[in-house]
Write a protein that holds these residues in place. Structure first.
Motif, PDB file in Angstrom:
ATOM      1  N   HIS A  56       0.844  -1.190   0.000  1.00  0.00           N
ATOM      2  CA  HIS A  56       0.000   0.000   0.000  1.00  0.00           C
ATOM      3  C   HIS A  56       0.879   1.240   0.000  1.00  0.00           C
ATOM      4  O   HIS A  56       1.852   1.338   0.740  1.00  0.00           O
ATOM      5  CB  HIS A  56      -0.895   0.000   1.249  1.00  0.00           C
ATOM      6  N   ASN A  57       0.541   2.177  -0.870  1.00  0.00           N
ATOM      7  CA  ASN A  57       1.256   3.450  -0.921  1.00  0.00           C
ATOM      8  C   ASN A  57       0.744   4.336   0.216  1.00  0.00           C
ATOM      9  O   ASN A  57      -0.421   4.715   0.226  1.00  0.00           O
ATOM     10  CB  ASN A  57       1.009   4.131  -2.268  1.00  0.00           C
ATOM     11  N   PRO A  58       1.606   4.661   1.194  1.00  0.00           N
ATOM     12  CA  PRO A  58       1.145   5.452   2.346  1.00  0.00           C
ATOM     13  C   PRO A  58       0.676   6.850   1.983  1.00  0.00           C
ATOM     14  O   PRO A  58       0.010   7.512   2.773  1.00  0.00           O
ATOM     15  CB  PRO A  58       2.383   5.494   3.255  1.00  0.00           C
ATOM     16  N   HIS A  59       1.014   7.296   0.769  1.00  0.00           N
ATOM     17  CA  HIS A  59       0.614   8.636   0.345  1.00  0.00           C
ATOM     18  C   HIS A  59      -0.730   8.642  -0.381  1.00  0.00           C
ATOM     19  O   HIS A  59      -1.189   9.692  -0.820  1.00  0.00           O
ATOM     20  CB  HIS A  59       1.694   9.238  -0.557  1.00  0.00           C
ATOM     21  N   LYS A  60      -1.332   7.457  -0.512  1.00  0.00           N
ATOM     22  CA  LYS A  60      -2.618   7.367  -1.190  1.00  0.00           C
ATOM     23  C   LYS A  60      -3.678   6.805  -0.245  1.00  0.00           C
ATOM     24  O   LYS A  60      -3.371   6.051   0.678  1.00  0.00           O
ATOM     25  CB  LYS A  60      -2.504   6.462  -2.425  1.00  0.00           C
ATOM     26  N   LYS A  61      -4.914   7.167  -0.505  1.00  0.00           N
ATOM     27  CA  LYS A  61      -6.019   6.647   0.281  1.00  0.00           C
ATOM     28  C   LYS A  61      -6.124   5.142   0.090  1.00  0.00           C
ATOM     29  O   LYS A  61      -6.022   4.624  -1.023  1.00  0.00           O
ATOM     30  CB  LYS A  61      -7.327   7.332  -0.152  1.00  0.00           C
ATOM     31  N   LYS A  62      -6.344   4.415   1.183  1.00  0.00           N
ATOM     32  CA  LYS A  62      -6.335   2.958   1.115  1.00  0.00           C
ATOM     33  C   LYS A  62      -7.545   2.401   0.384  1.00  0.00           C
ATOM     34  O   LYS A  62      -7.452   1.373  -0.274  1.00  0.00           O
ATOM     35  CB  LYS A  62      -6.270   2.370   2.527  1.00  0.00           C
ATOM     36  N   THR A  63      -8.681   3.029   0.442  1.00  0.00           N
ATOM     37  CA  THR A  63      -9.947   2.574  -0.156  1.00  0.00           C
ATOM     38  C   THR A  63     -10.204   1.116   0.202  1.00  0.00           C
ATOM     39  O   THR A  63     -10.267   0.771   1.355  1.00  0.00           O
ATOM     40  CB  THR A  63      -9.946   2.793  -1.688  1.00  0.00           C
ATOM     41  N   ASN A  64     -10.327   0.237  -0.814  1.00  0.00           N
ATOM     42  CA  ASN A  64     -10.664  -1.159  -0.535  1.00  0.00           C
ATOM     43  C   ASN A  64      -9.474  -2.094  -0.724  1.00  0.00           C
ATOM     44  O   ASN A  64      -9.646  -3.287  -0.962  1.00  0.00           O
ATOM     45  CB  ASN A  64     -11.827  -1.615  -1.424  1.00  0.00           C
ATOM     46  N   LEU A  65      -8.266  -1.565  -0.602  1.00  0.00           N
ATOM     47  CA  LEU A  65      -7.073  -2.401  -0.717  1.00  0.00           C
ATOM     48  C   LEU A  65      -6.871  -3.195   0.568  1.00  0.00           C
ATOM     49  O   LEU A  65      -6.778  -2.624   1.656  1.00  0.00           O
ATOM     50  CB  LEU A  65      -5.854  -1.528  -0.998  1.00  0.00           C
ATOM     51  N   LEU A  66      -6.780  -4.520   0.427  1.00  0.00           N
ATOM     52  CA  LEU A  66      -6.560  -5.356   1.605  1.00  0.00           C
ATOM     53  C   LEU A  66      -5.158  -5.126   2.162  1.00  0.00           C
ATOM     54  O   LEU A  66      -4.276  -4.588   1.503  1.00  0.00           O
ATOM     55  CB  LEU A  66      -6.714  -6.834   1.238  1.00  0.00           C
ATOM     56  N   ASP A  67      -4.963  -5.581   3.394  1.00  0.00           N
ATOM     57  CA  ASP A  67      -3.655  -5.522   4.031  1.00  0.00           C
ATOM     58  C   ASP A  67      -2.596  -6.187   3.153  1.00  0.00           C
ATOM     59  O   ASP A  67      -2.871  -7.165   2.449  1.00  0.00           O
ATOM     60  CB  ASP A  67      -3.729  -6.239   5.388  1.00  0.00           C
ATOM     61  N   ASP A  68      -1.373  -5.656   3.180  1.00  0.00           N
ATOM     62  CA  ASP A  68      -0.297  -6.176   2.346  1.00  0.00           C
ATOM     63  C   ASP A  68      -0.130  -7.690   2.496  1.00  0.00           C
ATOM     64  O   ASP A  68      -0.026  -8.420   1.504  1.00  0.00           O
ATOM     65  CB  ASP A  68       1.024  -5.491   2.711  1.00  0.00           C
ATOM     66  N   TYR A  69      -0.091  -8.169   3.727  1.00  0.00           N
ATOM     67  CA  TYR A  69       0.193  -9.584   3.950  1.00  0.00           C
ATOM     68  C   TYR A  69      -1.006 -10.477   3.665  1.00  0.00           C
ATOM     69  O   TYR A  69      -0.842 -11.673   3.402  1.00  0.00           O
ATOM     70  CB  TYR A  69       0.722  -9.796   5.374  1.00  0.00           C
ATOM     71  N   SER A 173     -10.820  -8.357 -14.321  1.00  0.00           N
ATOM     72  CA  SER A 173     -10.064  -7.480 -13.436  1.00  0.00           C
ATOM     73  C   SER A 173     -10.395  -7.776 -11.976  1.00  0.00           C
ATOM     74  O   SER A 173     -11.455  -8.318 -11.649  1.00  0.00           O
ATOM     75  CB  SER A 173     -10.389  -6.008 -13.727  1.00  0.00           C
ATOM     76  N   SER A 174      -9.486  -7.367 -11.110  1.00  0.00           N
ATOM     77  CA  SER A 174      -9.726  -7.485  -9.673  1.00  0.00           C
ATOM     78  C   SER A 174     -10.880  -6.588  -9.247  1.00  0.00           C
ATOM     79  O   SER A 174     -11.628  -6.927  -8.330  1.00  0.00           O
ATOM     80  CB  SER A 174      -8.454  -7.109  -8.903  1.00  0.00           C
ATOM     81  N   THR A 175     -11.021  -5.445  -9.924  1.00  0.00           N
ATOM     82  CA  THR A 175     -12.137  -4.541  -9.623  1.00  0.00           C
ATOM     83  C   THR A 175     -13.471  -5.238  -9.842  1.00  0.00           C
ATOM     84  O   THR A 175     -14.387  -5.139  -9.016  1.00  0.00           O
ATOM     85  CB  THR A 175     -12.054  -3.282 -10.504  1.00  0.00           C
TER      86      THR A 175
END
Length: 206
Positions: A56-69, A173-175
């Motif tokens: 996850h890019n800390p400078h961007k809003k997380k939205t629906n991105l799951l945790d990295d791990y 797509s993942s979307t």
């Protein structure tokens, strides 16, 4: 759960083994990703493909991105039984936001026995000139491109180190998968089975 890829292949000859780096958030990984990966190791010069999970890019809003791990675990479950593929969390440890050219510099230092190639979709190729030090990536590594819907390679005159392939078009797509899950649809055949089981177990995207 795996860590940074290390000591994966032992060179069989004096030639460097070619490793394809397939970057993505994999939110989630799906059969389209695997079809492209399969094509790359069977129909191009690539000896092995590494799925590089983007943090996850800390400078961007997380939205629906799951945790990295969590995303890393889904990729592991998708490919761990296939020796042609490996999973890397290399960018989890690097300065963020991560840039491909910096990741390559780190990998070159750590694995001088490998020849790293970048894999990308044609949609990314059209904006490749905006990447940090993109000329360095082309000259020192090269790029292998798979087509995305709407791409006409006959109109493109690439650099000799950019290889355009005839990989199958994957219009998935993942979307789409995340949206379908939110709508209560069954997406089990869009995902590797073990990944789908994990997604269901954890109630992701619902």
């Amino acid at each position: 759960m795996g860590n940074i890829v290390t000591d994966i292949l032992a060179p069989k000859t004096n030639l460097k083994l070619k490793i394809g780096l397939y970057f993505g958030t994999y939110n989630p990984i799906h059969i389209g990703h695997l079809a492209i990966a399969n094509y790359m190791v069977e129909f191009t010069e690539i000896d092995q493909l590494w799925f590089v999970v983007s943090p996850h890019n800390p400078h961007k809003k997380k939205t629906n991105l799951l945790d990295d791990y969590q995303r890393l675990e889904m990729v592991h479950r998708a490919v761990d039984e296939d020796d042609r593929f490996r999973v890397s969390n290399i960018e989890f440890t690097l300065t963020k936001p991560s840039y491909t050219v910096d990741t390559l510099a780190y990998l070159n230092d750590k694995h001088p026995e490998y020849d790293f190639k970048i894999l990308m979709g044609s949609d990314n190729l059209e904006n490749f000139h905006k990447w940090k030090n993109y000329e360095t990536i082309i000259e020192n590594h090269g790029v292998i491109v798979y087509p995305r819907p709407g791409f006409d390679k006959t109109k493109y005159n690439p650099h000799p180190n950019i290889q355009l392939t005839n990989a199958p078009l994957m219009d998935i797509s993942s979307t789409f998968i995340r949206s379908a899950v939110r709508d209560g649809k069954n997406v089990r055949h869009y995902l590797p089975h073990k990944t789908w089981e994990y997604l269901e177990e954890m109630n992701f995207y619902k």
